[in-house]
Structures are given as C-alpha cells and as structure tokens.
Design an enzyme around this catalytic site. Structure first.
Site, PDB file in Angstrom:
ATOM      1  N   GLY A 240       0.772  -1.240   0.000  1.00 49.21           N
ATOM      2  CA  GLY A 240       0.000   0.000   0.000  1.00 49.21           C
ATOM      3  C   GLY A 240       0.803   1.290   0.000  1.00 49.21           C
TER       4      GLY A 240
ATOM      5  CD  GLU B 261       1.273   0.624   6.800  1.00 50.11           C
ATOM      6  OE1 GLU B 261       1.368   0.600   5.555  1.00 50.11           O
ATOM      7  OE2 GLU B 261       1.152  -0.396   7.505  1.00 50.11           O
ATOM      8  CG  ASP B 262      -1.198   1.683   3.172  1.00 46.78           C
ATOM      9  OD1 ASP B 262      -0.929   1.325   4.345  1.00 46.78           O
ATOM     10  OD2 ASP B 262      -1.792   0.948   2.367  1.00 46.78           O
TER      11      ASP B 262
ATOM     12  CG  ASP C 255      -8.093  -0.033   9.789  1.00 49.48           C
ATOM     13  OD1 ASP C 255      -8.931   0.858   9.913  1.00 49.48           O
ATOM     14  OD2 ASP C 255      -8.401  -1.229   9.643  1.00 49.48           O
TER      15      ASP C 255
ATOM     16  CE  LYS D 151      -9.936   3.447   7.392  1.00 47.49           C
ATOM     17  NZ  LYS D 151     -10.266   2.037   7.044  1.00 47.49           N
TER      18      LYS D 151
ATOM     19  CG  PHE E  37     -12.363  -0.097   2.676  1.00 43.19           C
ATOM     20  CD1 PHE E  37     -11.529  -0.899   3.440  1.00 43.19           C
ATOM     21  CD2 PHE E  37     -12.184  -0.056   1.302  1.00 43.19           C
ATOM     22  CE1 PHE E  37     -10.535  -1.660   2.840  1.00 43.19           C
ATOM     23  CE2 PHE E  37     -11.202  -0.821   0.699  1.00 43.19           C
ATOM     24  CZ  PHE E  37     -10.375  -1.620   1.472  1.00 43.19           C
ATOM     25  CB  VAL E  38      -9.982   5.235   1.928  1.00 43.37           C
ATOM     26  CG1 VAL E  38     -10.887   6.188   2.679  1.00 43.37           C
ATOM     27  CG2 VAL E  38      -8.826   4.802   2.814  1.00 43.37           C
TER      28      VAL E  38
ATOM     29  CG  ASP F 270      -5.539  -3.456  -1.889  1.00 42.81           C
ATOM     30  OD1 ASP F 270      -5.043  -3.022  -0.828  1.00 42.81           O
ATOM     31  OD2 ASP F 270      -5.940  -4.636  -2.009  1.00 42.81           O
TER      32      ASP F 270
ATOM     33  NE  ARG G 223      -2.090  -2.987  -4.240  1.00 44.15           N
ATOM     34  CZ  ARG G 223      -2.185  -3.146  -2.927  1.00 44.15           C
ATOM     35  NH1 ARG G 223      -2.053  -2.109  -2.140  1.00 44.15           N
ATOM     36  NH2 ARG G 223      -2.413  -4.324  -2.393  1.00 44.15           N
TER      37      ARG G 223
HETATM   38  P1  IMP Z   1      -3.948  -2.285  10.516  1.00 42.37           P
HETATM   39  O1  IMP Z   1      -2.983  -3.406  10.773  1.00 42.37           O
HETATM   40  O2  IMP Z   1      -5.336  -2.657  10.939  1.00 42.37           O
HETATM   41  O3  IMP Z   1      -3.500  -0.966  11.084  1.00 42.37           O
HETATM   42  O4  IMP Z   1      -4.103  -2.130   8.972  1.00 42.37           O
HETATM   43  C1  IMP Z   1      -3.071  -1.755   8.220  1.00 42.37           C
HETATM   44  C2  IMP Z   1      -3.166  -2.203   6.787  1.00 42.37           C
HETATM   45  O5  IMP Z   1      -4.476  -2.581   6.365  1.00 42.37           O
HETATM   46  C3  IMP Z   1      -2.801  -1.015   5.961  1.00 42.37           C
HETATM   47  O6  IMP Z   1      -1.415  -1.007   5.730  1.00 42.37           O
HETATM   48  C4  IMP Z   1      -3.582  -1.225   4.690  1.00 42.37           C
HETATM   49  O7  IMP Z   1      -2.820  -1.971   3.781  1.00 42.37           O
HETATM   50  C5  IMP Z   1      -4.790  -2.001   5.116  1.00 42.37           C
HETATM   51  N1  IMP Z   1      -5.945  -1.091   5.276  1.00 42.37           N
HETATM   52  C6  IMP Z   1      -6.460  -0.599   6.427  1.00 42.37           C
HETATM   53  N2  IMP Z   1      -7.505   0.210   6.203  1.00 42.37           N
HETATM   54  C7  IMP Z   1      -7.661   0.241   4.869  1.00 42.37           C
HETATM   55  C8  IMP Z   1      -8.582   0.943   3.995  1.00 42.37           C
HETATM   56  O8  IMP Z   1      -9.478   1.712   4.402  1.00 42.37           O
HETATM   57  N3  IMP Z   1      -8.402   0.735   2.656  1.00 42.37           N
HETATM   58  C9  IMP Z   1      -7.438  -0.083   2.150  1.00 42.37           C
HETATM   59  N4  IMP Z   1      -6.561  -0.731   2.918  1.00 42.37           N
HETATM   60  C10 IMP Z   1      -6.673  -0.588   4.269  1.00 42.37           C
HETATM   61 MG    MG Z   2      -0.519  -1.471   4.021  1.00 41.35          MG
END
Ligand code: IMP
Ligand code: MG
Length: 179
Positions: A48, A102-103, A106, A134, A155-156, A162, A168
C-alpha cells in the site's frame, strides 16, 4: 471528480491529488528537519505505501537508504487479524534511524506487531510516517510521529491503497459510498 466502481462497491471522491501532494510536502519538510543529517533508513510497508513512499522520499534532501517489507493483513474490506511480514531477515537496522512508511494505520496491528521485530535489531530510533490514520479504528497502541490525514473509520482506496488489489493506481483517494 466522479464516483467510481471497484469490484462490487461504489466509492466517492475523498482526498484530491493536490491535497495529498501538499501534505506530502509538509511531511517531507518535517523529515528533512529531523533526519536530514542522520542518514535514515526508510522502511516501506508494501504494497500500500509504494506511491506515498516514492513521493515522500523524492523530497528527502540528505543521504538515506530504502528497504521494503511486505505486510499483508487485509482480505477484501476487513483485516484478516493475522499479519504476515516478508523480507524482515534482510533488515539491517542496527544503530540506524529507521523511518517506517505506511499507507494507513487502521487497527494498528500491522505496525504494533512489526515494531518488536525491528527493536530486536537495535535501531537508534524508530519513527512512523503514515499517509492516513483512522483514530476511531485504533485497537493497538501505535505512535505515529508524522501523519498525513486523520480520517473517519470508513474504507478508502486509491493512491496505493486497494480494495482486493484494485484501485492502487488512482491518483486521488476515494471513500466507500454508503448511502
Ligand atoms: P492495521 O494493521 O489494521 O493498522 O491495517 C493496516 C493495513 O491494512 C494497511 O497497511 C492497509 O494496507 C490495510 N488497510 C487498512 N484500512 C484500509 C482501507 O481503508 N483501505 C485499504 N486498505 C486498508
Ligand atoms: Mg498497508
């Protein structure tokens, strides 16, 4: 900008390309001020973060190195709960200033679980840069030192992010359109 359909979902325009670029300029200035003379190691979380990282690192003015980690947790619109990391053995971070790119943060799990892997390798410092955060979704403590945008828990896609591998390449960020 118009709504778009990816797989079975409709997404609406959310953050325009120009806004993203402006924010990246500011984040790059912060990194230049903090690490311009410290020869940092940028660790890019694939897939991402690839677009965000390239735009950000182009604006870094000192010496730096770049490495890639593949972290995968999302399946469709939800986190699978397990995160797989690849290429962590190649990481040589001892006494280096590490900047994780990081993108989106979440739940925080991806970076929360990754940090101990890095810490065991004794870096001088670790800073996290994330294009999106978020806050309402956060379940694991993660300190994001430099963040692009705080967004609501929806979700984005786009700008590297993606929905089941599509979206992407979008130059702007789109949000799930839930009427
Ligand atoms: P986390 O481990 O829950 O913080 O999620 C991190 C990863 O989940 C990010 O690096 C993204 O690749 C993916 N992700 C989380 N939220 C989204 C979203 O809204 N759209 C797309 N990918 C997401
Ligand atoms: Mg990611």
């Amino acid at each position: 900008m118009e709504k778009i359909t990816i797989h079975d979902k409709v997404f609406k325009p959310f953050i325009r390309e120009e806004q993203i670029q402006e924010r990246i300029e500011v984040l790059a200035e912060e990194l230049n001020a903090k690490l311009g003379d410290k020869s940092p190691l940028f660790v890019i979380m694939l897939n991402g973060a690839f677009l965000f990282a390239s735009e950000l690192i182009k604006r870094f003015e000192g010496n730096c190195e770049v490495q890639f980690i593949r972290a995968k947790s999302y399946v469709g619109l939800k986190s699978s709960g397990n995160v797989d990391y690849s290429h962590t053995n190649d990481l040589n971070v001892e006494e280096r200033h590490v900047v994780i790119i990081e993108d989106i943060v979440d739940s925080g799990k991806t970076l929360h679980d990754f940090q101990p892997i890095l810490e065991r390798k004794l870096p001088a410092s670790i800073s996290i840069v994330s294009l999106l955060v978020k806050p309402d979704a956060l379940q694991y403590p993660v300190q994001v030192a430099h963040q692009g945008f705080e967004i609501s828990n929806k979700f984005v896609v786009g700008y590297g992010l993606d929905y089941d591998e599509l979206g992407r390449n979008l130059t702007s960020i789109y949000q799930l359109d839930e009427e």
